[in-house]
Design a protein around this motif. Structure first.
Motif, mmCIF file in Angstrom:
data_model
loop_
_atom_site.group_PDB
_atom_site.id
_atom_site.type_symbol
_atom_site.label_atom_id
_atom_site.label_comp_id
_atom_site.label_asym_id
_atom_site.label_seq_id
_atom_site.Cartn_x
_atom_site.Cartn_y
_atom_site.Cartn_z
ATOM 1 N N HIS A 131 29.083 35.016 40.444
ATOM 2 C CA HIS A 131 27.848 34.313 40.786
ATOM 3 C C HIS A 131 27.958 32.826 40.477
ATOM 4 O O HIS A 131 28.737 32.389 39.621
ATOM 5 C CB HIS A 131 26.639 34.940 40.079
ATOM 6 C CG HIS A 131 26.318 34.338 38.734
ATOM 7 N ND1 HIS A 131 26.925 34.748 37.566
ATOM 8 C CD2 HIS A 131 25.455 33.342 38.382
ATOM 9 C CE1 HIS A 131 26.438 34.051 36.549
ATOM 10 N NE2 HIS A 131 25.559 33.191 37.009
ATOM 11 N N PHE A 166 26.290 45.099 37.482
ATOM 12 C CA PHE A 166 25.774 43.746 37.290
ATOM 13 C C PHE A 166 24.397 43.615 37.937
ATOM 14 O O PHE A 166 24.120 44.231 38.979
ATOM 15 C CB PHE A 166 26.720 42.705 37.891
ATOM 16 C CG PHE A 166 28.074 42.664 37.237
ATOM 17 C CD1 PHE A 166 28.228 42.101 35.987
ATOM 18 C CD2 PHE A 166 29.188 43.192 37.874
ATOM 19 C CE1 PHE A 166 29.474 42.055 35.373
ATOM 20 C CE2 PHE A 166 30.435 43.157 37.275
ATOM 21 C CZ PHE A 166 30.580 42.582 36.013
ATOM 22 N N TRP A 167 23.557 42.789 37.324
ATOM 23 C CA TRP A 167 22.209 42.565 37.833
ATOM 24 C C TRP A 167 22.216 41.434 38.858
ATOM 25 O O TRP A 167 22.721 40.345 38.599
ATOM 26 C CB TRP A 167 21.283 42.211 36.672
ATOM 27 C CG TRP A 167 19.876 41.875 37.059
ATOM 28 C CD1 TRP A 167 18.990 42.663 37.729
ATOM 29 C CD2 TRP A 167 19.184 40.650 36.779
ATOM 30 N NE1 TRP A 167 17.787 42.023 37.885
ATOM 31 C CE2 TRP A 167 17.879 40.780 37.303
ATOM 32 C CE3 TRP A 167 19.543 39.470 36.124
ATOM 33 C CZ2 TRP A 167 16.921 39.765 37.198
ATOM 34 C CZ3 TRP A 167 18.597 38.467 36.022
ATOM 35 C CH2 TRP A 167 17.304 38.606 36.551
ATOM 36 N N VAL A 205 25.476 34.899 44.823
ATOM 37 C CA VAL A 205 26.505 35.870 44.466
ATOM 38 C C VAL A 205 27.507 35.923 45.609
ATOM 39 O O VAL A 205 27.111 35.977 46.784
ATOM 40 C CB VAL A 205 25.904 37.264 44.200
ATOM 41 C CG1 VAL A 205 26.984 38.336 44.174
ATOM 42 C CG2 VAL A 205 25.141 37.265 42.883
ATOM 43 N N GLU A 210 21.105 46.538 41.066
ATOM 44 C CA GLU A 210 22.303 46.577 40.243
ATOM 45 C C GLU A 210 23.509 46.883 41.119
ATOM 46 O O GLU A 210 23.511 47.869 41.859
ATOM 47 C CB GLU A 210 22.169 47.638 39.144
ATOM 48 C CG GLU A 210 23.338 47.647 38.170
ATOM 49 C CD GLU A 210 23.141 48.625 37.030
ATOM 50 O OE1 GLU A 210 23.902 49.615 36.964
ATOM 51 O OE2 GLU A 210 22.225 48.396 36.217
ATOM 52 N N ARG A 219 17.918 34.343 32.046
ATOM 53 C CA ARG A 219 17.839 35.720 32.511
ATOM 54 C C ARG A 219 17.215 36.607 31.427
ATOM 55 O O ARG A 219 17.379 36.349 30.235
ATOM 56 C CB ARG A 219 19.217 36.249 32.894
ATOM 57 C CG ARG A 219 20.198 36.385 31.754
ATOM 58 C CD ARG A 219 21.487 37.002 32.280
ATOM 59 N NE ARG A 219 22.476 37.184 31.237
ATOM 60 C CZ ARG A 219 23.406 36.308 30.924
ATOM 61 N NH1 ARG A 219 23.469 35.171 31.576
ATOM 62 N NH2 ARG A 219 24.268 36.552 29.970
ATOM 63 N N ARG A 262 20.217 42.071 30.604
ATOM 64 C CA ARG A 262 20.656 42.152 31.992
ATOM 65 C C ARG A 262 21.875 41.256 32.169
ATOM 66 O O ARG A 262 21.837 40.062 31.866
ATOM 67 C CB ARG A 262 19.538 41.753 32.944
ATOM 68 C CG ARG A 262 18.426 42.799 32.985
ATOM 69 C CD ARG A 262 17.501 42.562 34.148
ATOM 70 N NE ARG A 262 16.708 43.748 34.414
ATOM 71 C CZ ARG A 262 15.812 43.845 35.394
ATOM 72 N NH1 ARG A 262 15.621 42.808 36.205
ATOM 73 N NH2 ARG A 262 15.145 44.956 35.579
ATOM 74 N N LYS A 263 22.910 41.829 32.728
ATOM 75 C CA LYS A 263 24.196 41.148 32.816
ATOM 76 C C LYS A 263 24.434 40.685 34.255
ATOM 77 O O LYS A 263 24.529 41.486 35.178
ATOM 78 C CB LYS A 263 25.303 42.099 32.381
ATOM 79 C CG LYS A 263 26.690 41.488 32.347
ATOM 80 C CD LYS A 263 27.705 42.542 31.912
ATOM 81 C CE LYS A 263 29.110 41.984 31.860
ATOM 82 N NZ LYS A 263 30.105 43.030 31.510
ATOM 83 N N LEU A 264 24.543 39.367 34.432
ATOM 84 C CA LEU A 264 24.876 38.811 35.745
ATOM 85 C C LEU A 264 26.374 38.968 36.002
ATOM 86 O O LEU A 264 27.165 39.120 35.063
ATOM 87 C CB LEU A 264 24.499 37.340 35.797
ATOM 88 C CG LEU A 264 23.002 37.014 35.827
ATOM 89 C CD1 LEU A 264 22.792 35.541 35.543
ATOM 90 C CD2 LEU A 264 22.394 37.390 37.172
ATOM 91 N N PRO A 265 26.787 38.906 37.276
ATOM 92 C CA PRO A 265 28.225 38.934 37.572
ATOM 93 C C PRO A 265 28.936 37.764 36.895
ATOM 94 O O PRO A 265 28.304 36.769 36.524
ATOM 95 C CB PRO A 265 28.280 38.816 39.108
ATOM 96 C CG PRO A 265 26.958 39.299 39.575
ATOM 97 C CD PRO A 265 25.977 38.891 38.516
ATOM 98 N N PRO A 266 30.264 37.859 36.736
ATOM 99 C CA PRO A 266 31.025 36.745 36.139
ATOM 100 C C PRO A 266 30.808 35.460 36.916
ATOM 101 O O PRO A 266 30.419 35.478 38.098
ATOM 102 C CB PRO A 266 32.473 37.217 36.238
ATOM 103 C CG PRO A 266 32.412 38.681 36.480
ATOM 104 C CD PRO A 266 31.132 38.959 37.175
ATOM 105 N N SER A 267 31.085 34.331 36.270
ATOM 106 C CA SER A 267 30.931 33.045 36.955
ATOM 107 C C SER A 267 31.906 32.033 36.387
ATOM 108 O O SER A 267 32.355 32.162 35.246
ATOM 109 C CB SER A 267 29.499 32.522 36.816
ATOM 110 O OG SER A 267 29.247 32.116 35.494
#
Length: 517
Positions: A73, A396-397, A82, A392, A31, A35-40
């Motif tokens: 995600h 989160f991205w 997501v 966003e 990524r 840019r911060k993706l949702p937790p996973s």
């Protein structure tokens, strides 16, 4: 999902793909900085979360949400997913960013079986999709289209008459009755008398069932695209055969309708008649602008008509049948609720006649029972969307092309959104939760979705569900077979496009009216 054939080929397919292309994948999937993706959940190198494929059901995703939150995600091969599992995140996706998430993710099977996305359910969001949706709302599912609504009442009466004529004190299969009822309504609404009954109808249902399996099949090529040409699981052969059979069946019906055309205001006109008014045999479908009117530049091809018919059959059969069966199962499991429903019906309708359409709006507790059934058992437990652009969400991205799964099943059972969340308690809608409605404005209750991609056939489906349950509850007293106690009932489900009961519901009917049923 059909996992067996996939597992047989998985080891060498992974070797073909993962070893030589590790570096390329790593570059594609990293990524952008900042840019911060949702937790996973914890992932594995290269394959990401493909080891969690068995959790991609409404129940499995709800368990993951309990650990990782209402927005998390997953990375599955080359695709990002997501998962939305809370009312607050559902509002973000289905209302605040509705336009960005108006896309539908597709698979190789879906693309082929919908004639390259020629239907409404999976068509790309845009001017043509909006015109198809308008056709469905204004024509196919309109309250002014009497033929569809009249056949609901007729088929419900036929179902209750068949139950009344069954051997006394013997159980009937309510699951089969509900499926046949929903199938007959949808079939008649779509094809009228041209579709035939008996063997012809059974043949079409067989095609429908194969389509359903292929829509849900686990296909390695959906996660490793260049494996599609190898057809390791033999899916392509099944796709070609299934679509060829559908072509033969529906082409005949279209030709019959063209040979005996009906005007749009003919009370005997069916859905095929309505769509043929826009048929363009040249093969050019669509409208030139967003403002193209249905009677103007909007055109349909034969493939559009075939694909829309499949939408109608899927949307109107499995979903409604499953909801009827779940409503009756919950009432049998909660006898006090059955008694309340029958008391209301006796007061409003009396025991000297059956329920009619005009009675439904006078039965508020019945409507609460239906809402509570759909809260616990939404017709489509996990709705699929796709991000059409980078967006966003809650900080989160979510990159363009991401699959977004809205877990309506988990949202309806969220302990922080509902009192006694796991209980069947219709009275909640009489009290403080009465304002929560199902048309998409209350994000704690989204059985029909919300926003641009909400179900266009909601009103017709609800009418069939309400009338069927009202008639079944009013006409008969119901008991569980063989002395079974309510708490012994199996309330498990099976995940697919819908989530029907794992075990068909059987119960013993006894007529309770003073008039012939």
């Amino acid at each position: 999902m059909e996992m067996g054939s996939a597992e047989a080929h998985l080891p060498w397919a992974l070797a073909l793909f993962f070893i030589p292309l590790t570096a390329i994948l790593w570059a594609i999937l990293r990524r952008p900085s900042g840019r911060k993706l949702p937790p996973s959940p914890p992932s594995l190198p290269i394959i990401g979360h493909m080891h969690l494929m068995s959790q991609l059901t409404h129940r499995g995703l709800a368990r993951l949400a309990a650990a990782h939150g209402g927005l998390f995600h997953l990375r599955l091969g080359l695709s990002r997913t997501v998962v939305v599992s809370s009312p607050a995140m559902a509002k973000q996706v289905l209302q605040l960013h509705d336009h960005a998430f108006a896309g539908r993710p597709t698979t190789a099977s879906i693309r082929y079986l919908t004639y390259d996305l020629s239907d409404m359910a999976f068509a790309n969001y845009g001017p043509f999709w909006r015109q198809i949706r308008k056709l469905c709302v204004v024509k196919l599912f309109s309250r002014r289209r009497a033929q569809s609504w009249d056949c609901v009442s007729s088929e419900v009466d036929s179902a209750t008459s068949a139950i009344a004529s069954s051997p006394p004190r013997q159980p009937v299969n309510l699951g089969e009755i509900a499926f046949n009822l929903a199938r007959n309504v949808t079939y008649r609404a779509a094809f009228g008398s041209s579709g035939g009954r008996g063997e012809e109808q059974d043949k079409f249902i067989g095609i429908l069932q194969e389509f359903s399996k292929l829509f849900g099949v686990f296909n390695l090529a959906d996660f490793v695209p260049w494996l599609e040409v190898l057809d390791l699981q033999g899916i392509k052969k099944r796709l070609v055969k299934a679509r060829s059979e559908l072509d033969t069946f529906i082409d005949r019906i279209i030709d019959d309708h063209l040979a005996s055309p009906k005007e749009g205001d003919d009370p005997k006109a069916d859905m095929v008649d309505d769509m043929l008014a826009f048929l363009d045999e040249s093969g050019a479908a669509g409208g030139d602008t967003d403002s193209a009117e249905l009677a103007g530049s909007f055109k349909l091809t034969r493939n559009n008509i075939k694909a829309i018919i499949m939408d109608v059959m899927f949307g109107g059969t499995e979903t409604v049948a499953s909801a009827i069966e779940w409503a009756m199962a919950e009432l049998l499991r909660n006898p006090s609720e059955m008694q309340k429903a029958q008391a209301e019906l006796t007061k409003v309708v009396g025991i000297d006649r059956k329920v009619n359409e005009e009675d439904i709006d006078k039965l508020p507790y019945l409507k609460c029972i239906i809402k509570e059934t759909l809260r616990l058992h939404p017709p489509i437990p996990v709705a699929m969307h796709e991000a059409m652009e980078d967006v966003e969400v809650a900080g989160f991205w979510v990159p363009a092309g991401t699959r977004v799964l809205v877990n309506a099943w988990a949202i309806g059972r969220m302990w922080s959104a509902w009192k006694r969340a796991e209980e069947f308690w219709p009275e909640r809608f009489v009290e403080e939760e009465a304002a929560r409605e199902m048309s998409g404005g209350s994000f704690e209750l989204v059985p029909f979705g919300s926003g641009r991609r909400s179900c266009p056939g909601m009103r017709l489906g609800l009418y069939g569900l309400e009338l069927a349950v009202a008639q079944l509850v009013h006409c008969f007293r119901w008991e569980l077979p063989a002395g079974m106690k309510p708490e012994e009932m199996d309330m498990g489900d099976v995940f697919g496009l819908t989530a029907p009961r794992a075990v068909r519901l059987c119960a013993v009917p006894t007529p309770r009216l003073a008039c012939p049923i």
